[in-house]
Design a protein around this motif. Sequence first.
Motif, mmCIF file in Angstrom:
data_model
loop_
_atom_site.group_PDB
_atom_site.id
_atom_site.type_symbol
_atom_site.label_atom_id
_atom_site.label_comp_id
_atom_site.label_asym_id
_atom_site.label_seq_id
_atom_site.Cartn_x
_atom_site.Cartn_y
_atom_site.Cartn_z
ATOM 1 N N ASP A 103 0.834 -1.213 0.000
ATOM 2 C CA ASP A 103 0.000 0.000 0.000
ATOM 3 C C ASP A 103 0.867 1.261 0.000
ATOM 4 O O ASP A 103 0.594 2.216 -0.730
ATOM 5 N N HIS A 104 1.886 1.252 0.847
ATOM 6 C CA HIS A 104 2.749 2.431 1.005
ATOM 7 C C HIS A 104 3.479 2.738 -0.308
ATOM 8 O O HIS A 104 3.537 3.893 -0.751
ATOM 9 N N VAL A 105 4.011 1.723 -0.934
ATOM 10 C CA VAL A 105 4.728 1.923 -2.211
ATOM 11 C C VAL A 105 3.766 2.463 -3.266
ATOM 12 O O VAL A 105 4.108 3.379 -4.025
ATOM 13 N N ALA A 106 2.544 1.951 -3.291
ATOM 14 C CA ALA A 106 1.554 2.433 -4.269
ATOM 15 C C ALA A 106 1.247 3.920 -4.042
ATOM 16 O O ALA A 106 1.124 4.694 -4.998
ATOM 17 N N ARG A 107 1.143 4.319 -2.767
ATOM 18 C CA ARG A 107 0.861 5.713 -2.443
ATOM 19 C C ARG A 107 2.010 6.631 -2.886
ATOM 20 O O ARG A 107 1.784 7.693 -3.478
ATOM 21 N N LEU A 108 3.249 6.200 -2.629
ATOM 22 C CA LEU A 108 4.401 7.014 -3.047
ATOM 23 C C LEU A 108 4.489 7.071 -4.572
ATOM 24 O O LEU A 108 4.762 8.132 -5.154
ATOM 25 N N ASN A 109 4.213 5.945 -5.241
ATOM 26 C CA ASN A 109 4.247 5.926 -6.710
ATOM 27 C C ASN A 109 3.190 6.869 -7.287
ATOM 28 O O ASN A 109 3.440 7.531 -8.302
ATOM 29 N N ALA A 110 2.029 6.940 -6.641
ATOM 30 C CA ALA A 110 0.972 7.830 -7.124
ATOM 31 C C ALA A 110 1.420 9.294 -7.028
ATOM 32 O O ALA A 110 1.171 10.098 -7.934
ATOM 33 N N ARG A 111 2.109 9.629 -5.926
ATOM 34 C CA ARG A 111 2.642 10.989 -5.790
ATOM 35 C C ARG A 111 3.653 11.303 -6.882
ATOM 36 O O ARG A 111 3.646 12.402 -7.450
ATOM 37 N N ALA A 112 4.531 10.364 -7.137
ATOM 38 C CA ALA A 112 5.534 10.583 -8.182
ATOM 39 C C ALA A 112 4.840 10.785 -9.530
ATOM 40 O O ALA A 112 5.226 11.648 -10.327
ATOM 41 N N GLN A 113 3.787 10.016 -9.746
ATOM 42 C CA GLN A 113 3.028 10.106 -11.001
ATOM 43 C C GLN A 113 2.418 11.506 -11.182
ATOM 44 O O GLN A 113 2.531 12.121 -12.251
ATOM 45 N N VAL A 114 1.810 12.029 -10.101
ATOM 46 C CA VAL A 114 1.222 13.379 -10.141
ATOM 47 C C VAL A 114 2.304 14.411 -10.456
ATOM 48 O O VAL A 114 2.118 15.305 -11.292
ATOM 49 N N LEU A 115 3.447 14.300 -9.809
ATOM 50 C CA LEU A 115 4.546 15.249 -10.049
ATOM 51 C C LEU A 115 5.036 15.149 -11.494
ATOM 52 O O LEU A 115 5.294 16.164 -12.154
ATOM 53 N N ASN A 116 5.122 13.929 -11.999
ATOM 54 C CA ASN A 116 5.591 13.761 -13.386
ATOM 55 C C ASN A 116 4.603 14.378 -14.384
ATOM 56 O O ASN A 116 5.015 14.968 -15.389
ATOM 57 N N GLU A 117 3.311 14.256 -14.089
ATOM 58 C CA GLU A 117 2.315 14.850 -15.001
ATOM 59 C C GLU A 117 2.411 16.377 -15.033
ATOM 60 O O GLU A 117 2.133 16.998 -16.053
ATOM 61 N N ARG A 118 2.811 16.977 -13.891
ATOM 62 C CA ARG A 118 2.913 18.443 -13.819
ATOM 63 C C ARG A 118 4.096 18.983 -14.633
ATOM 64 O O ARG A 118 4.104 20.150 -15.005
ATOM 65 N N ARG A 119 5.124 18.156 -14.819
ATOM 66 C CA ARG A 119 6.326 18.584 -15.547
ATOM 67 C C ARG A 119 6.851 19.933 -15.057
ATOM 68 O O ARG A 119 7.125 20.851 -15.856
#
Lengths: 398, 398
Positions: A185-201
Motif C-alpha cells: 500500500d505504502h509503495v503504491a501511495r508514493l508511486n501515485a505521488r511521483a506520477q502526479v509530479l511527473n504529469e505536472r512537468r
Amino acid sequence: MPSEDLLRRYAELVVRVGLNLGEGQDLHLGCFVEQSPLVRAIAKAAYEAGARRVDVFYSDPLVQRETIAHAADEVLEWTPPWLLTRLEYMNDRHAALLGLSGNPYPDAFAGLDGDRVARARTKEANRRSMEIVFHEQTVNWCGVACPTEGWAERVFGEPNVERLWELVAHAVRLDESDPVAAWSDHVARLNARAQVLNERRFDAITFRGPGTDLKVGLLPVSRWAAAEHETVDGRRYVPNLPTEEVFTTPDPARTEGVVRATRPFAPLPSVVVEGLELRFEAGRIVEVRAERGADVVRGQLESDEGACRLGELALVDGDSRVGELDTIFYDVLFDENAAPHIAYGFALPEGLEPGADGGNQAETHTDFMIGGAEVDVDGVGADGTEVAILRGGDWVLA
Amino acid sequence: MPSEDLLRRYAELVVRVGLNLGEGQDLHLGCFVEQSPLVRAIAKAAYEAGARRVDVFYSDPLVQRETIAHAADEVLEWTPPWLLTRLEYMNDRHAALLGLSGNPYPDAFAGLDGDRVARARTKEANRRSMEIVFHEQTVNWCGVACPTEGWAERVFGEPNVERLWELVAHAVRLDESDPVAAWSDHVARLNARAQVLNERRFDAITFRGPGTDLKVGLLPVSRWAAAEHETVDGRRYVPNLPTEEVFTTPDPARTEGVVRATRPFAPLPSVVVEGLELRFEAGRIVEVRAERGADVVRGQLESDEGACRLGELALVDGDSRVGELDTIFYDVLFDENAAPHIAYGFALPEGLEPGADGGNQAETHTDFMIGGAEVDVDGVGADGTEVAILRGGDWVLA
C-alpha cells in the motif's frame, strides 16, 4: 535483543519486499559483528525464499581503526583483489546485495588523523560497486538498519537498544499485522505521488521558510521516482527500508538562493553538522556556514569538481513514519526520510528519464534535510506559475 | 572477557612467536564473530610489528547451519571465486595466516543430515589451502585458541569462559613473566628431544599398556620434528600454540597390533568418540570398536583410500602444560598436546627428510591420544634392540 519473532518478521520483510529475492539468486550480505542475530534470521529467510547461497561479510570498525592508525598511506585506499572478484561475481550472476547499517562504534575513528580517516576506503571496489549498483543495475540491493548498542547510545545518549528497535520497527511497518501488505500500500501511495509530479512537468521547485529561499531547477529529462528500483532483468525491489520520499535529479546548473538545514545530520559516521546554511549561485554552493561541522562540509565540497552541485531533490510529507518519531538517528537511511531534503554530490539515474544524461557527477553524495512544517514547497511551471506542493508539512498537491 | 592486558600479551605472543610476522607482510585472519575483542588486539599487535594490512574474515557457524539445512547439494561443496582469489594472493605475496579455534556453537549442526554436514566445506579452497600451507610452504601460519562461552560450556558443562581463559593462558605460558622468552626455552627443549630421537634413527616405536600393544614402523626418511616450521623464505614460526609434541611421519604400511585411546576426542566439532579401540594389519586399520562414536570413525576411515593408515606419530611427556590440566578440551589443538598420539589420515612433510616422499596420502587427518602414565613407549633399533623413551608418562630417553 528483540524477540525471535520480530527478527523473523523483519528478515522476511527485507527478503521479500526490500530485495524481492529471486529463486536461485546468491545473496551477498554486509553487516557488523554485533548484528549476528538478525544476520542469521536473514540467512534463514533468504534460503526459504530460494536463495542459492548466502555469503556474509562481517566488518569490524575497530579493526579498521587499527588500519587507519598504522597502515602505510598507499594501503589505506587499496582494494584487496578478492573484493573485486566478489563484486564481479555479484555482477556476472545478478546476485542480490544487502547492507545493514547501525554502526556499533560511531566513535571508532575518534582522535585519528581526519585526512587518513577520509582516505581509508577500498577506492577501486567502491567505484566499481557504484557502477554495478547504479549504472549496470544488475543487482537488486537493499539497505536496512539493525540496531546496536553503540548506535542507540548515539541516538539517545544511552545504549537503550530495545527503544531503538521499537522506533525502527515502527519506521519499517513491522508493527502492522501484515507488514508485507502494508508496504505494498505504502509503495503504491508514493508511486501515485511521483506520477502526479511527473504529469505536472515542473521546471523548478521552490523552498521558502526561516533562513530559506531556494529555487532548484529541474531538467527537461528529470523524472520523479519513489520506493522501487528495477534491475536490467525487470526485477522490482525497494532499496531502502524505510523510504518515505519521492525524489528527482535536478539540473546541476540551476539552483539559486539560500537554504538552512532544518535538522542536524551526520555526513560521516563520527561527524555531526548542525545549523548548516548554504548559498547557491548558478547551481554551485558558493558559501557555507554552520554552527558545527562547517569544515567537514567544506572539505567534502572541495573533494572533487562535482561535489558542490546538487544531485538529488526529495520531498517527504509530515505523515512520514520517520518524521513523526521526532528523533535524529545519525543514519541517513532514517534521517533523510524524516523531511524534504537535497543532496550535494552525484545524481542517481532513477531521477532521470530512462537512458537520459545530465545529472550531476561526483564521488560523494550527502543528503541533508531542508523541509518541515515551517517550509513551504511549490512547483514552478515552465510558464512561471507556482503550485503548492507542501504546506505546513502536509502534502497538498492533488 | 579477559583483561585488556591479557589480550594484549596474548596478541603479542601470537604475532611474535606463533607467526613471527615479518615487516611488510599481509596478515589473513580467520575467526568467529564472538572472538572480536582478541581479533582487534591481534590486528593492533600485527600493525605494531609492521604488518602491511590485516584482512579479517569472521565466520558464523549459525549461518553455515542455514546453508547446510537449505542449500542445493552442489552448493554445499562449492567454493566462491573470491575465496580462491584470496588464497592465491596469500600465496603470491607470502602472507601470514592465523586461525582462531574455539567454536562458540559446537552443536550448531545438531539435528542436520550427517552426510550433508560432512560435505559442507569449500572443497576446492580447502585443497588449495592445504597445498599452499603444507607443500608450497610460502605462508607462515598459526592456529591458536580464543575461548568463547559455547566452547567453555562444552568443556565444563557451564559457560565459564573465565576459567577457560585461565587454562588457555597457562597452556600457552601467558602466566610467565616473559612469555616470549618462556617460549624460546620451550621450543629449544622440544628441538633437543627431536634431535636425540633423530640421532637414534629408530626403525619403529612401540606402545604397551592396558588394551594397547602397538608397533608403528618408521621410514628410512622419517625425521622427528617439533614446534617450529620454516617457510620457503626461511622464516621460522610456531604453527601451534600450545605445542608440546615431538612428531614424525610413520611408514604407512608398517603398523601392527592393537591400541586403545587413552582420552575421548572430537573428530568433528559436534562428535565425541570415547573408548576407541583399533586393530592394525600391515599398516591398515582393520577393526574399529568404541564405547561411543565408532560409526563416525568408520565413516572417516572409508572416506578415501588413505584414510585408514597412519600419517603421524607424536610423543608428549607428563610435564605437558596441557596434560597437567587434566581436561578434555574437545579441540585438537589442546587435546593432542596432552599425551602421546597418532593420527589416521594424511602425513605432514615436516615429519620426513626435506624433499623426501613416502608419507601417507589422504584427505583427512584425525589425531587421537594413545599414551599416558600407564603406557610404556620404546624405540626399536634396526637390529631389534629396544630403548625406553617414556615410562610412567616421563621422558627417560637421554
